[in-house]
Structure formats: C-alpha cells, structure tokens
Design a protein around this motif. Structure first.
Motif, PDB file in Angstrom:
ATOM      1  N   GLY A  58       0.799  -1.265   0.248  1.00 19.00           N
ATOM      2  CA  GLY A  58      -0.098   0.122   0.088  1.00 19.00           C
ATOM      3  C   GLY A  58       0.887   1.289  -0.015  1.00 19.00           C
ATOM      4  O   GLY A  58       2.323   1.369   0.033  1.00 19.00           O
ATOM      5  N   ASN A  59       0.260   2.473  -0.096  1.00 19.21           N
ATOM      6  CA  ASN A  59       0.828   3.782  -0.183  1.00 19.21           C
ATOM      7  C   ASN A  59       1.002   4.300   1.540  1.00 19.21           C
ATOM      8  O   ASN A  59       1.916   5.303   1.299  1.00 19.21           O
ATOM      9  CB  ASN A  59       0.020   4.678  -0.931  1.00 19.21           C
ATOM     10  CG  ASN A  59      -0.094   4.504  -2.276  1.00 19.21           C
ATOM     11  OD1 ASN A  59       0.851   3.750  -3.037  1.00 19.21           O
ATOM     12  ND2 ASN A  59      -1.145   4.726  -2.867  1.00 19.21           N
ATOM     13  N   ALA A  60       0.560   3.481   2.345  1.00 17.97           N
ATOM     14  CA  ALA A  60       0.711   3.828   3.796  1.00 17.97           C
ATOM     15  C   ALA A  60       2.312   3.808   4.228  1.00 17.97           C
ATOM     16  O   ALA A  60       2.883   2.775   3.958  1.00 17.97           O
ATOM     17  CB  ALA A  60       0.009   3.443   4.579  1.00 17.97           C
ATOM     18  N   THR A  61       2.881   4.735   4.925  1.00 21.85           N
ATOM     19  CA  THR A  61       4.054   4.500   5.662  1.00 21.85           C
ATOM     20  C   THR A  61       3.712   3.582   6.851  1.00 21.85           C
ATOM     21  O   THR A  61       3.323   4.063   7.868  1.00 21.85           O
ATOM     22  CB  THR A  61       4.818   5.733   5.834  1.00 21.85           C
ATOM     23  OG1 THR A  61       4.869   6.418   4.647  1.00 21.85           O
ATOM     24  CG2 THR A  61       6.042   5.710   6.448  1.00 21.85           C
ATOM     25  N   ILE A  62       4.642   2.493   7.196  1.00 26.57           N
ATOM     26  CA  ILE A  62       4.589   1.674   8.222  1.00 26.57           C
ATOM     27  C   ILE A  62       5.611   2.365   9.347  1.00 26.57           C
ATOM     28  O   ILE A  62       6.738   2.494   8.827  1.00 26.57           O
ATOM     29  CB  ILE A  62       5.090   0.284   7.791  1.00 26.57           C
ATOM     30  CG1 ILE A  62       3.837  -0.274   6.847  1.00 26.57           C
ATOM     31  CG2 ILE A  62       4.655  -0.573   9.184  1.00 26.57           C
ATOM     32  CD1 ILE A  62       4.339  -1.671   6.277  1.00 26.57           C
ATOM     33  N   LEU A  63       5.264   2.676  10.389  1.00 26.34           N
ATOM     34  CA  LEU A  63       6.302   3.246  11.206  1.00 26.34           C
ATOM     35  C   LEU A  63       7.054   2.173  11.775  1.00 26.34           C
ATOM     36  O   LEU A  63       6.893   1.079  11.586  1.00 26.34           O
ATOM     37  CB  LEU A  63       5.374   3.754  12.384  1.00 26.34           C
ATOM     38  CG  LEU A  63       4.487   4.968  12.320  1.00 26.34           C
ATOM     39  CD1 LEU A  63       3.959   5.588  13.676  1.00 26.34           C
ATOM     40  CD2 LEU A  63       5.420   6.231  11.605  1.00 26.34           C
ATOM     41  N   PRO A  64       8.336   2.531  11.907  1.00 33.56           N
ATOM     42  CA  PRO A  64       9.422   1.762  12.216  1.00 33.56           C
ATOM     43  C   PRO A  64       9.014   0.520  13.359  1.00 33.56           C
ATOM     44  O   PRO A  64       9.478  -0.551  13.287  1.00 33.56           O
ATOM     45  CB  PRO A  64      10.778   2.535  12.518  1.00 33.56           C
ATOM     46  CG  PRO A  64      10.404   3.630  12.288  1.00 33.56           C
ATOM     47  CD  PRO A  64       8.869   3.799  11.953  1.00 33.56           C
ATOM     48  N   ALA A  65       8.763   0.928  14.263  1.00 34.29           N
ATOM     49  CA  ALA A  65       8.243  -0.039  15.459  1.00 34.29           C
ATOM     50  C   ALA A  65       7.412  -1.242  15.031  1.00 34.29           C
ATOM     51  O   ALA A  65       7.279  -2.274  15.173  1.00 34.29           O
ATOM     52  CB  ALA A  65       7.684   0.873  16.682  1.00 34.29           C
ATOM     53  N   VAL A  66       6.296  -0.731  14.134  1.00 37.01           N
ATOM     54  CA  VAL A  66       5.168  -1.469  13.688  1.00 37.01           C
ATOM     55  C   VAL A  66       6.010  -2.574  12.488  1.00 37.01           C
ATOM     56  O   VAL A  66       5.809  -3.689  12.628  1.00 37.01           O
ATOM     57  CB  VAL A  66       4.287  -1.031  13.140  1.00 37.01           C
ATOM     58  CG1 VAL A  66       3.391  -2.027  12.174  1.00 37.01           C
ATOM     59  CG2 VAL A  66       3.290  -0.025  13.980  1.00 37.01           C
ATOM     60  N   ARG A  67       6.994  -1.883  11.742  1.00 41.60           N
ATOM     61  CA  ARG A  67       7.725  -2.804  10.625  1.00 41.60           C
ATOM     62  C   ARG A  67       8.463  -3.912  11.468  1.00 41.60           C
ATOM     63  O   ARG A  67       8.543  -4.861  11.080  1.00 41.60           O
ATOM     64  CB  ARG A  67       8.527  -1.854   9.637  1.00 41.60           C
ATOM     65  CG  ARG A  67       9.023  -2.586   8.685  1.00 41.60           C
ATOM     66  CD  ARG A  67       9.885  -1.733   7.598  1.00 41.60           C
ATOM     67  NE  ARG A  67       9.091  -0.696   7.035  1.00 41.60           N
ATOM     68  CZ  ARG A  67       8.520  -1.069   5.704  1.00 41.60           C
ATOM     69  NH1 ARG A  67       8.449  -2.593   5.353  1.00 41.60           N
ATOM     70  NH2 ARG A  67       7.742  -0.244   5.254  1.00 41.60           N
ATOM     71  N   GLN A  68       9.181  -3.446  12.496  1.00 39.85           N
ATOM     72  CA  GLN A  68       9.973  -4.263  13.153  1.00 39.85           C
ATOM     73  C   GLN A  68       9.414  -5.433  13.800  1.00 39.85           C
ATOM     74  O   GLN A  68       9.870  -6.720  13.925  1.00 39.85           O
ATOM     75  CB  GLN A  68      10.958  -3.392  14.129  1.00 39.85           C
ATOM     76  CG  GLN A  68      11.873  -4.142  14.990  1.00 39.85           C
ATOM     77  CD  GLN A  68      12.611  -3.553  16.011  1.00 39.85           C
ATOM     78  OE1 GLN A  68      12.132  -2.426  16.377  1.00 39.85           O
ATOM     79  NE2 GLN A  68      13.561  -4.150  16.642  1.00 39.85           N
ATOM     80  N   ALA A  69       8.176  -5.094  14.541  1.00 41.11           N
ATOM     81  CA  ALA A  69       7.347  -6.361  15.105  1.00 41.11           C
ATOM     82  C   ALA A  69       6.844  -7.087  13.763  1.00 41.11           C
ATOM     83  O   ALA A  69       7.021  -8.403  14.176  1.00 41.11           O
ATOM     84  CB  ALA A  69       6.135  -5.640  16.031  1.00 41.11           C
ATOM     85  N   ILE A  70       6.444  -6.771  12.750  1.00 41.10           N
ATOM     86  CA  ILE A  70       6.089  -7.522  11.751  1.00 41.10           C
ATOM     87  C   ILE A  70       7.213  -8.376  11.274  1.00 41.10           C
ATOM     88  O   ILE A  70       7.045  -9.602  11.137  1.00 41.10           O
ATOM     89  CB  ILE A  70       5.328  -6.854  10.548  1.00 41.10           C
ATOM     90  CG1 ILE A  70       4.115  -6.078  11.137  1.00 41.10           C
ATOM     91  CG2 ILE A  70       5.197  -7.591   9.465  1.00 41.10           C
ATOM     92  CD1 ILE A  70       3.652  -4.911   9.985  1.00 41.10           C
TER      93      ILE A  70
END
Length: 84
Positions: A58-70
């Motif tokens: 998607g076009n949304a930016t995933i915040l670093p803490a969320v990306r790291q958790a994923i």
C-alpha cells in the motif's frame, strides 16, 4: 500541508482485531504480533499474510516499530507455518 498515511501501533491492533484476533488494549506492536501468531491455523495464517501484503504494498508508511514487530514476529511465523 501534506498528509501522509501512516500505519502505527493502533492501526496494527485494529487490523488484527478486524481479522478476529483478540488483543489486550494497550498492547505494543510487538506484543500484538506475538498474540497473533499463537495457535496459528490455516485460515488465520492466510488472513495475516493478506494483511501484511496489503500493508507492504500500500501507499501508507509503516512506522519503524510496527515494521520491526512484523518482521520479527509475523513474517518468521508465517514462513514456518507455510513450511509445515
């Protein structure tokens, strides 16, 4: 003024709850991902995979803490589930 779409911890919790995962209120992104991978079943794995794909493409930016958790919790669990 520009407005950027962001995926933060609350968005992640909301998306996981929308898929039917029970999340305690106030859970961090990492805790939410830990809860999501517990007792992973075929339908839940497919739902999680779809959610992650949608977030990453998607076009949304995933915040670093969320990306790291994923990347730390969801992706390895989904890869392991697929290899069963």
């Amino acid at each position: 003024m520009m407005h950027a779409d962001l995926i933060d911890q609350d968005d992640l919790l909301g998306q996981l709850r929308a898929l039917g995962f029970e999340m305690p209120s106030g859970a961090s992104a990492e805790q939410a991902c830990e809860y999501a991978v517990r007792g992973l079943s075929e339908p839940r794995a497919k739902a999680l995979k779809g959610m992650v794909e949608q977030m990453y493409t998607g076009n949304a930016t995933i915040l670093p803490a969320v990306r790291q958790a994923i990347e730390k919790q969801l992706l390895p669990a989904l890869a392991e589930f697929q290899n069963r």
